[in-house]
Write a protein that holds these residues in place. Structure first.
Motif, PDB file in Angstrom:
ATOM      1  N   LEU A  56       0.414 -16.888  32.745  1.00  0.00           N
ATOM      2  CA  LEU A  56      -0.375 -16.823  33.969  1.00  0.00           C
ATOM      3  C   LEU A  56       0.065 -15.664  34.858  1.00  0.00           C
ATOM      4  O   LEU A  56      -0.716 -15.188  35.692  1.00  0.00           O
ATOM      5  N   VAL A  57       1.314 -15.222  34.704  1.00  0.00           N
ATOM      6  CA  VAL A  57       1.855 -14.209  35.623  1.00  0.00           C
ATOM      7  C   VAL A  57       2.409 -12.983  34.902  1.00  0.00           C
ATOM      8  O   VAL A  57       2.903 -12.058  35.552  1.00  0.00           O
ATOM      9  N   MET A  58       2.365 -12.951  33.561  1.00  0.00           N
ATOM     10  CA  MET A  58       2.879 -11.794  32.825  1.00  0.00           C
ATOM     11  C   MET A  58       2.165 -11.695  31.486  1.00  0.00           C
ATOM     12  O   MET A  58       1.422 -12.606  31.097  1.00  0.00           O
ATOM     13  N   THR A  59       2.375 -10.600  30.764  1.00  0.00           N
ATOM     14  CA  THR A  59       1.725 -10.428  29.472  1.00  0.00           C
ATOM     15  C   THR A  59       2.365 -11.347  28.430  1.00  0.00           C
ATOM     16  O   THR A  59       3.516 -11.764  28.582  1.00  0.00           O
ATOM     17  N   PRO A  60       1.642 -11.681  27.343  1.00  0.00           N
ATOM     18  CA  PRO A  60       2.226 -12.516  26.299  1.00  0.00           C
ATOM     19  C   PRO A  60       3.505 -11.945  25.700  1.00  0.00           C
ATOM     20  O   PRO A  60       4.442 -12.691  25.399  1.00  0.00           O
ATOM     21  N   ALA A  61       3.562 -10.634  25.522  1.00  0.00           N
ATOM     22  CA  ALA A  61       4.764 -10.028  24.958  1.00  0.00           C
ATOM     23  C   ALA A  61       5.959 -10.191  25.904  1.00  0.00           C
ATOM     24  O   ALA A  61       7.083 -10.467  25.467  1.00  0.00           O
ATOM     25  N   GLU A  62       5.735 -10.033  27.225  1.00  0.00           N
ATOM     26  CA  GLU A  62       6.808 -10.233  28.196  1.00  0.00           C
ATOM     27  C   GLU A  62       7.260 -11.684  28.218  1.00  0.00           C
ATOM     28  O   GLU A  62       8.453 -11.984  28.310  1.00  0.00           O
ATOM     29  N   ALA A  63       6.295 -12.607  28.136  1.00  0.00           N
ATOM     30  CA  ALA A  63       6.637 -14.026  28.115  1.00  0.00           C
ATOM     31  C   ALA A  63       7.450 -14.371  26.872  1.00  0.00           C
ATOM     32  O   ALA A  63       8.439 -15.118  26.945  1.00  0.00           O
ATOM     33  N   ALA A  64       7.045 -13.823  25.713  1.00  0.00           N
ATOM     34  CA  ALA A  64       7.769 -14.091  24.469  1.00  0.00           C
ATOM     35  C   ALA A  64       9.196 -13.572  24.543  1.00  0.00           C
ATOM     36  O   ALA A  64      10.135 -14.227  24.081  1.00  0.00           O
ATOM     37  N   GLY A 118       6.372 -14.135   7.486  1.00  0.00           N
ATOM     38  CA  GLY A 118       5.128 -14.231   8.240  1.00  0.00           C
ATOM     39  C   GLY A 118       5.265 -13.763   9.675  1.00  0.00           C
ATOM     40  O   GLY A 118       4.374 -13.082  10.204  1.00  0.00           O
ATOM     41  N   THR A 119       6.369 -14.099  10.328  1.00  0.00           N
ATOM     42  CA  THR A 119       6.561 -13.698  11.726  1.00  0.00           C
ATOM     43  C   THR A 119       6.680 -12.187  11.853  1.00  0.00           C
ATOM     44  O   THR A 119       6.110 -11.581  12.759  1.00  0.00           O
ATOM     45  N   LEU A 120       7.433 -11.570  10.967  1.00  0.00           N
ATOM     46  CA  LEU A 120       7.578 -10.115  11.018  1.00  0.00           C
ATOM     47  C   LEU A 120       6.236  -9.425  10.785  1.00  0.00           C
ATOM     48  O   LEU A 120       5.936  -8.387  11.405  1.00  0.00           O
ATOM     49  N   LEU A 121       5.406 -10.004   9.925  1.00  0.00           N
ATOM     50  CA  LEU A 121       4.076  -9.423   9.684  1.00  0.00           C
ATOM     51  C   LEU A 121       3.138  -9.644  10.870  1.00  0.00           C
ATOM     52  O   LEU A 121       2.333  -8.775  11.201  1.00  0.00           O
ATOM     53  N   GLY A 122       3.233 -10.805  11.514  1.00  0.00           N
ATOM     54  CA  GLY A 122       2.272 -11.158  12.554  1.00  0.00           C
ATOM     55  C   GLY A 122       2.627 -10.689  13.943  1.00  0.00           C
ATOM     56  O   GLY A 122       1.772 -10.737  14.845  1.00  0.00           O
ATOM     57  N   ALA A 123       3.875 -10.231  14.169  1.00  0.00           N
ATOM     58  CA  ALA A 123       4.297  -9.868  15.521  1.00  0.00           C
ATOM     59  C   ALA A 123       3.462  -8.725  16.112  1.00  0.00           C
ATOM     60  O   ALA A 123       3.315  -8.616  17.329  1.00  0.00           O
ATOM     61  N   ARG A 124       2.892  -7.887  15.277  1.00  0.00           N
ATOM     62  CA  ARG A 124       2.098  -6.770  15.799  1.00  0.00           C
ATOM     63  C   ARG A 124       0.872  -7.264  16.560  1.00  0.00           C
ATOM     64  O   ARG A 124       0.370  -6.572  17.456  1.00  0.00           O
ATOM     65  N   TRP A 125       0.372  -8.446  16.229  1.00  0.00           N
ATOM     66  CA  TRP A 125      -0.783  -8.990  16.950  1.00  0.00           C
ATOM     67  C   TRP A 125      -0.398  -9.388  18.361  1.00  0.00           C
ATOM     68  O   TRP A 125      -1.150  -9.178  19.305  1.00  0.00           O
ATOM     69  N   LEU A 126       0.786  -9.987  18.525  1.00  0.00           N
ATOM     70  CA  LEU A 126       1.245 -10.396  19.846  1.00  0.00           C
ATOM     71  C   LEU A 126       1.468  -9.186  20.739  1.00  0.00           C
ATOM     72  O   LEU A 126       1.156  -9.213  21.930  1.00  0.00           O
ATOM     73  N   VAL A 127       1.984  -8.127  20.164  1.00  0.00           N
ATOM     74  CA  VAL A 127       2.310  -6.929  20.939  1.00  0.00           C
ATOM     75  C   VAL A 127       1.090  -6.048  21.162  1.00  0.00           C
ATOM     76  O   VAL A 127       0.883  -5.505  22.246  1.00  0.00           O
ATOM     77  N   GLY A 128       0.226  -5.944  20.158  1.00  0.00           N
ATOM     78  CA  GLY A 128      -0.790  -4.911  20.199  1.00  0.00           C
ATOM     79  C   GLY A 128      -2.174  -5.317  20.622  1.00  0.00           C
ATOM     80  O   GLY A 128      -2.992  -4.462  20.920  1.00  0.00           O
ATOM     81  N   SER A 129      -2.493  -6.624  20.668  1.00  0.00           N
ATOM     82  CA  SER A 129      -3.868  -6.985  20.981  1.00  0.00           C
ATOM     83  C   SER A 129      -3.936  -8.379  21.577  1.00  0.00           C
ATOM     84  O   SER A 129      -2.959  -9.124  21.581  1.00  0.00           O
ATOM     85  N   ASP A 130      -5.111  -8.709  22.104  1.00  0.00           N
ATOM     86  CA  ASP A 130      -5.354 -10.024  22.678  1.00  0.00           C
ATOM     87  C   ASP A 130      -5.511 -11.043  21.551  1.00  0.00           C
ATOM     88  O   ASP A 130      -6.434 -10.963  20.756  1.00  0.00           O
ATOM     89  N   ALA A 131      -4.600 -12.025  21.516  1.00  0.00           N
ATOM     90  CA  ALA A 131      -4.650 -13.054  20.482  1.00  0.00           C
ATOM     91  C   ALA A 131      -5.105 -14.387  21.063  1.00  0.00           C
ATOM     92  O   ALA A 131      -4.729 -15.440  20.582  1.00  0.00           O
ATOM     93  N   GLY A 132      -5.949 -14.321  22.124  1.00  0.00           N
ATOM     94  CA  GLY A 132      -6.392 -15.540  22.784  1.00  0.00           C
ATOM     95  C   GLY A 132      -7.144 -16.471  21.862  1.00  0.00           C
ATOM     96  O   GLY A 132      -6.968 -17.690  21.910  1.00  0.00           O
ATOM     97  N   TRP A 133      -7.975 -15.916  20.986  1.00  0.00           N
ATOM     98  CA  TRP A 133      -8.736 -16.770  20.075  1.00  0.00           C
ATOM     99  C   TRP A 133      -7.822 -17.485  19.093  1.00  0.00           C
ATOM    100  O   TRP A 133      -8.083 -18.626  18.702  1.00  0.00           O
ATOM    101  N   ILE A 134      -6.716 -16.821  18.708  1.00  0.00           N
ATOM    102  CA  ILE A 134      -5.760 -17.459  17.797  1.00  0.00           C
ATOM    103  C   ILE A 134      -5.071 -18.622  18.503  1.00  0.00           C
ATOM    104  O   ILE A 134      -4.896 -19.695  17.931  1.00  0.00           O
TER     105      ILE A 134
END
Length: 243
Positions: free
Chosen positions: A33-41, A79-95
């Motif tokens: 609510l107050v920061m980007t998903p990457a910052e929250a992670a 899987g996490t190493l492959l998928g981390a680019r989605w969290l950093v690079g784009s909106d994954a709201g639908w996921i």
């Protein structure tokens, strides 16, 4: 901002202490609510890691769980190493929304009389697939729940073994997520400093939650476990639908 984050981690730690899960889900949903998903992670890495280790080493059967679950844990890392680019690079709201829907549906099924199980002979091939899928979801959303939690529940572990297995799975997921963020340049020293500050409220919440959990019956624990999944799922759906 600091006080808000501390309250978030106190609540997230309490949820984790009672259910054995939920810290990343609650923290990611509210911090977003107050920061980007990457910052929250990045902020949840240290509280998540240490609360998971506390949960892991408080259980009775670590060696046996490691022998049984290592294929799933290896899949989580890949899987996490492959998928981390989605969290950093784009909106994954639908996921995140899809994840929430799966959580809510699984919680509803769990509250019904029907129970699912995984025959031991199927664990050989199912475990690494579950791990890989969990890792991809973790990399995209920062949440470690699906499909690892339903899978571990289907193994018919008792309450304390299930809590320890969740701690093991989440510990590996946290390490893999940190490695993924670092690889994509989304983890800085300042992020780790803020994450370290949030450890105190998270551990306080965890201790309170564990105190409550040890006073619950097995039946009440199961009911709260599945209700918690439904609540967390609805929370993720709402967050995904909000602009």
């Amino acid at each position: 901002m600091l006080m808000f984050s501390a309250l978030v981690f106190l609540l997230a730690g309490l949820v984790k202490g009672v259910l054995g899960m939920g810290l990343p889900t609650v923290a990611m949903g509210l911090l977003a609510l107050v920061m980007t998903p990457a910052e929250a992670a990045a902020q949840l890495l240290i509280p998540s890691m240490l609360t998971n280790l506390w949960q892991l080493f408080a259980g009775p059967a670590l060696a046996g769980l490691l022998r049984r679950l290592w294929p799933m844990l290896a899949g989580i890392c890949v899987g996490t190493l492959l998928g981390a680019r989605w969290l950093v690079g784009s909106d994954a709201g639908w996921i995140a929304g899809a994840l929430g829907a799966m959580l809510a549906c699984y919680g509803l099924l769990g509250l019904s009389a029907r129970r699912f199980g995984v025959p031991p002979r199927q664990e050989v091939w199912l475990s690494p697939l579950v791990g890989l899928a969990t890792g991809l979801v973790t990399g995209a959303t920062g949440v470690f729940v699906i499909p690892a939690v339903p899978y571990l529940q289907a193994l018919r572990l008792d309450k304390e073994d299930l809590i320890q297995a969740l701690g093991l799975s989440f510990s590996v997921s946290t390490l893999a997520l940190g490695a993924g963020l670092l690889h994509h340049g989304a983890l800085q020293a300042t992020d780790l400093g803020r994450s370290l500050v949030m450890l105190a409220p998270a551990m306080l919440g965890l201790g309170l939650g564990q105190w409550l959990r040890h006073r619950l019956s097995e039946a009440l624990f199961r009911r709260l476990f599945f209700i918690g999944l439904i609540v967390l799922g609805i929370h993720l759906i709402i967050e995904a639908l909000l602009p």
